[in-house]
Design a protein around this motif. Structure first.
Motif, PDB file in Angstrom:
ATOM      1  N   MET A 220      51.362 -21.485   6.713  1.00  0.00           N
ATOM      2  CA  MET A 220      51.254 -22.875   7.116  1.00  0.00           C
ATOM      3  C   MET A 220      50.979 -22.402   8.919  1.00  0.00           C
ATOM      4  SD  MET A 220      52.189 -26.374   7.281  1.00  0.00           S
ATOM      5  CE  MET A 220      53.382 -26.969   5.907  1.00  0.00           C
ATOM      6  N   ALA A 221      51.860 -21.457   9.157  1.00  0.00           N
ATOM      7  CA  ALA A 221      51.121 -21.337  10.207  1.00  0.00           C
ATOM      8  C   ALA A 221      49.961 -20.428  10.665  1.00  0.00           C
ATOM      9  CB  ALA A 221      51.959 -20.275  11.379  1.00  0.00           C
ATOM     10  N   ASN A 222      49.892 -19.831   9.411  1.00  0.00           N
ATOM     11  CA  ASN A 222      48.280 -18.421  10.070  1.00  0.00           C
ATOM     12  C   ASN A 222      47.099 -19.243   8.916  1.00  0.00           C
ATOM     13  OD1 ASN A 222      49.804 -17.406  11.894  1.00  0.00           O
ATOM     14  ND2 ASN A 222      50.369 -16.613  10.447  1.00  0.00           N
ATOM     15  N   GLY A 223      47.752 -19.754   7.841  1.00  0.00           N
ATOM     16  CA  GLY A 223      46.424 -19.848   6.751  1.00  0.00           C
ATOM     17  C   GLY A 223      45.087 -20.610   7.616  1.00  0.00           C
ATOM     18  N   ARG A 224      43.939 -20.652   6.683  1.00  0.00           N
ATOM     19  CA  ARG A 224      43.101 -20.621   7.109  1.00  0.00           C
ATOM     20  C   ARG A 224      42.692 -22.317   5.839  1.00  0.00           C
ATOM     21  NH1 ARG A 224      38.264 -18.019   5.423  1.00  0.00           N
ATOM     22  NH2 ARG A 224      40.331 -15.986   5.024  1.00  0.00           N
ATOM     23  N   PRO A 225      42.067 -23.152   6.701  1.00  0.00           N
ATOM     24  CA  PRO A 225      42.555 -24.393   5.720  1.00  0.00           C
ATOM     25  C   PRO A 225      41.017 -23.819   4.548  1.00  0.00           C
ATOM     26  CG  PRO A 225      40.996 -25.122   7.653  1.00  0.00           C
ATOM     27  CD  PRO A 225      41.781 -23.765   7.977  1.00  0.00           C
ATOM     28  N   GLY A 226      41.408 -24.497   2.925  1.00  0.00           N
ATOM     29  CA  GLY A 226      40.934 -24.228   1.746  1.00  0.00           C
ATOM     30  C   GLY A 226      40.930 -23.002   1.513  1.00  0.00           C
ATOM     31  N   GLU A 227      41.955 -21.951   1.824  1.00  0.00           N
ATOM     32  CA  GLU A 227      41.950 -21.188   0.985  1.00  0.00           C
ATOM     33  C   GLU A 227      43.074 -20.652   0.645  1.00  0.00           C
ATOM     34  OE1 GLU A 227      39.628 -17.961   1.446  1.00  0.00           O
ATOM     35  OE2 GLU A 227      38.631 -19.797   2.620  1.00  0.00           O
ATOM     36  N   ARG A 228      42.888 -20.144  -0.413  1.00  0.00           N
ATOM     37  CA  ARG A 228      45.057 -19.588  -1.346  1.00  0.00           C
ATOM     38  C   ARG A 228      45.630 -17.815  -1.194  1.00  0.00           C
ATOM     39  NH1 ARG A 228      41.629 -18.484  -6.924  1.00  0.00           N
ATOM     40  NH2 ARG A 228      41.981 -20.517  -7.841  1.00  0.00           N
ATOM     41  N   TYR A 229      46.070 -18.357  -0.982  1.00  0.00           N
ATOM     42  CA  TYR A 229      47.146 -17.422  -0.556  1.00  0.00           C
ATOM     43  C   TYR A 229      48.226 -16.576  -1.890  1.00  0.00           C
ATOM     44  CZ  TYR A 229      45.204 -17.798   3.811  1.00  0.00           C
ATOM     45  OH  TYR A 229      44.418 -17.509   5.212  1.00  0.00           O
ATOM     46  N   LEU A 230      48.117 -15.519  -2.964  1.00  0.00           N
ATOM     47  CA  LEU A 230      48.679 -15.285  -3.598  1.00  0.00           C
ATOM     48  C   LEU A 230      49.939 -14.265  -3.014  1.00  0.00           C
ATOM     49  CD1 LEU A 230      46.325 -13.928  -5.718  1.00  0.00           C
ATOM     50  CD2 LEU A 230      48.180 -14.376  -6.573  1.00  0.00           C
ATOM     51  N   LEU A 231      50.971 -14.925  -3.107  1.00  0.00           N
ATOM     52  CA  LEU A 231      52.526 -14.289  -2.977  1.00  0.00           C
ATOM     53  C   LEU A 231      52.877 -14.438  -3.532  1.00  0.00           C
ATOM     54  CD1 LEU A 231      53.625 -17.723  -0.936  1.00  0.00           C
ATOM     55  CD2 LEU A 231      51.998 -15.770  -0.380  1.00  0.00           C
ATOM     56  N   GLY A 232      52.604 -12.525  -4.458  1.00  0.00           N
ATOM     57  CA  GLY A 232      53.527 -11.946  -4.988  1.00  0.00           C
ATOM     58  C   GLY A 232      54.629 -11.130  -4.385  1.00  0.00           C
ATOM     59  N   GLY A 233      55.145 -10.141  -5.821  1.00  0.00           N
ATOM     60  CA  GLY A 233      55.971  -8.625  -5.274  1.00  0.00           C
ATOM     61  C   GLY A 233      55.529  -8.049  -6.442  1.00  0.00           C
ATOM     62  N   GLU A 234      56.151  -7.512  -6.847  1.00  0.00           N
ATOM     63  CA  GLU A 234      55.967  -6.078  -7.312  1.00  0.00           C
ATOM     64  C   GLU A 234      55.268  -6.054  -9.028  1.00  0.00           C
ATOM     65  OE1 GLU A 234      58.500  -2.170  -7.753  1.00  0.00           O
ATOM     66  OE2 GLU A 234      58.855  -2.690  -5.232  1.00  0.00           O
ATOM     67  N   PRO A 312      60.932  -5.550  -2.201  1.00  0.00           N
ATOM     68  CA  PRO A 312      60.665  -4.520  -3.830  1.00  0.00           C
ATOM     69  C   PRO A 312      61.975  -5.402  -4.669  1.00  0.00           C
ATOM     70  CG  PRO A 312      61.479  -3.059  -1.656  1.00  0.00           C
ATOM     71  CD  PRO A 312      61.523  -4.296  -0.987  1.00  0.00           C
ATOM     72  N   LEU A 313      61.680  -4.224  -6.019  1.00  0.00           N
ATOM     73  CA  LEU A 313      62.069  -5.205  -6.814  1.00  0.00           C
ATOM     74  C   LEU A 313      63.197  -5.029  -6.920  1.00  0.00           C
ATOM     75  CD1 LEU A 313      61.796  -6.763  -9.897  1.00  0.00           C
ATOM     76  CD2 LEU A 313      60.940  -5.086 -10.228  1.00  0.00           C
ATOM     77  N   LYS A 314      63.419  -3.847  -6.834  1.00  0.00           N
ATOM     78  CA  LYS A 314      64.954  -2.594  -6.667  1.00  0.00           C
ATOM     79  C   LYS A 314      66.380  -3.326  -5.953  1.00  0.00           C
ATOM     80  CE  LYS A 314      67.883   1.537  -7.302  1.00  0.00           C
ATOM     81  NZ  LYS A 314      67.686   2.059  -7.527  1.00  0.00           N
ATOM     82  N   LYS A 315      65.686  -3.500  -4.688  1.00  0.00           N
ATOM     83  CA  LYS A 315      66.207  -4.583  -4.004  1.00  0.00           C
ATOM     84  C   LYS A 315      66.508  -6.013  -4.306  1.00  0.00           C
ATOM     85  CE  LYS A 315      67.182  -4.796   1.195  1.00  0.00           C
ATOM     86  NZ  LYS A 315      67.205  -6.307   0.983  1.00  0.00           N
ATOM     87  N   GLY A 316      65.213  -6.919  -4.901  1.00  0.00           N
ATOM     88  CA  GLY A 316      65.573  -8.246  -4.712  1.00  0.00           C
ATOM     89  C   GLY A 316      66.413  -8.686  -5.840  1.00  0.00           C
ATOM     90  N   ILE A 317      66.086  -7.518  -7.160  1.00  0.00           N
ATOM     91  CA  ILE A 317      67.493  -7.340  -8.596  1.00  0.00           C
ATOM     92  C   ILE A 317      69.319  -7.417  -8.046  1.00  0.00           C
ATOM     93  CG2 ILE A 317      68.022  -6.880 -10.671  1.00  0.00           C
ATOM     94  CD1 ILE A 317      65.408  -8.627 -10.280  1.00  0.00           C
ATOM     95  N   GLU A 318      68.968  -6.457  -6.654  1.00  0.00           N
ATOM     96  CA  GLU A 318      69.886  -6.088  -6.654  1.00  0.00           C
ATOM     97  C   GLU A 318      70.735  -7.431  -5.689  1.00  0.00           C
ATOM     98  OE1 GLU A 318      72.637  -2.587  -3.397  1.00  0.00           O
ATOM     99  OE2 GLU A 318      70.479  -2.279  -3.828  1.00  0.00           O
TER     100      GLU A 318
END
Length: 328
Positions: A220-234, A312-318
């Protein structure tokens, strides 16, 4: 400066956390809710509520009045629907949000899509520009893809709209259809999950919910209009995922490999029952076919352009296991 912010999907897994997070920063949130009974967890002195859905145009206009930003998270994400619910909610509903935002002069709108629109990783991890090489597996994916195309038409006409595409989200929060990974974690540590999909080597991308919340705000703060941004993890195979859960949970449970052929047959029976008797399926053939592919994802664009960070996946699962064990 505190802002007035309108949110749809505010009672969902991600939306609820986002609303609370924004109020913690001092912003005023207007939440679109379907009923007050479903919104008890949203009660806060800086959250006001407007009753309605994506087709209650007066409610949308009322809710967005004086708003600086709109987060549109509401979607229909079920396994199956007997009619055109996917198209109606995920496409037409989104267009209603964009129209209302335009009418009320909202400066910025963010729409939550899904990484599933981009497709599986056939030639290495996918990114936002990877061309899709296989058909859509589910009506959810195809409706979200069509929605993105329509969003870009509004951007071409001058509206500021940004898209985010989370992968498989997990973490503390309501154990609903959007938080299915955490439901799996819970069942495994309780010894109730018995199956390994296929040979266990299918790779998925798992993202911690707090990263997704931060990703929304950064886009919302920094994204460019019309762009998509993948929000992924591990990225992790099912073997790696269950090994991590077992290590954190303190106990390893035996899992039985479920051949994809058997899963596909089960999905076909489930779909037959749904189409002929209206019984909601647990899984459909389209969902099963996703297990045939790799779902590795790069979040490099979000990291570089937005300042997005990955837990990190380990920290998130913890964090997730501790929350589950402490009685949620």
């Amino acid at each position: 400066m505190p802002k007035r912010i309108f949110i749809t999907g505010s009672t969902g897994f991600i939306g609820q956390k986002l609303a609370k997070n924004l109020t913690d920063e001092g912003h005023e949130v207007v939440a679109l809710i379907r009923s007050k009974a479903k919104a008890k967890n949203l009660e806060h002195d800086r959250i006001s509520m407007v009753e309605g859905d994506l087709f209650a145009k007066e409610a949308l206009l009322q809710g967005m009045e004086g708003c600086d930003e709109v987060y549109h998270l509401a979607a229909f994400a079920s396994v199956w629907a007997k009619d055109n619910t996917f198209e109606r909610v995920n496409i037409d509903g989104t267009l209603n949000i964009l129209e209302a935002a335009k009418t009320q002069g909202v400066k910025k709108t963010l729409v939550t899509s899904t990484a599933g629109v981009i497709g599986p990783a056939i030639d290495g991890p996918v990114n936002e520009d990877t061309p899709r090489k296989v058909d859509f597996f589910t009506p959810y994916e195809s409706s979200k893809y069509e929605s993105e195309l329509r969003i870009k038409e509004y951007v071409q006409k001058g509206q500021h709209v940004v898209i985010v595409n989370p992968t498989r989200v997990y973490g503390p929060g309501p154990l609903n259809v959007s938080n299915s990974v955490t439901k799996l974690v819970k069942q495994y540590i309780e010894g109730k999950w018995k199956f390994m999909p296929g040979d266990g080597m299918s790779t998925g991308n798992y993202v911690y919910v707090e990263d997704v919340i931060n990703g929304h705000k950064l886009a919302m703060a920094n994204g460019r209009p019309g762009e998509r941004y993948l929000l992924g993890g591990e990225d992790a195979t099912y073997h790696e995922l269950f090994d991590t859960i077992a290590e954190i949970g303190g106990k390893r449970h035996k899992l039985y490999k479920m051949p994809l052929g058997a899963m596909l047959t089960f999905g076909k029976i489930q779909l037959f029952m749904a189409e002929n008797f209206g019984r909601q399926p647990m899984i459909t053939p389209g969902w099963v076919k996703k297990y045939l592919y790799e779902w590795r994802v790069s979040s490099e664009k979000a990291q570089k352009e937005l300042g997005y960070e990955i837990t990190p996946l380990k920290k998130g699962i913890e964090e997730t296991v501790n929350w589950l064990k402490n009685g949620k």
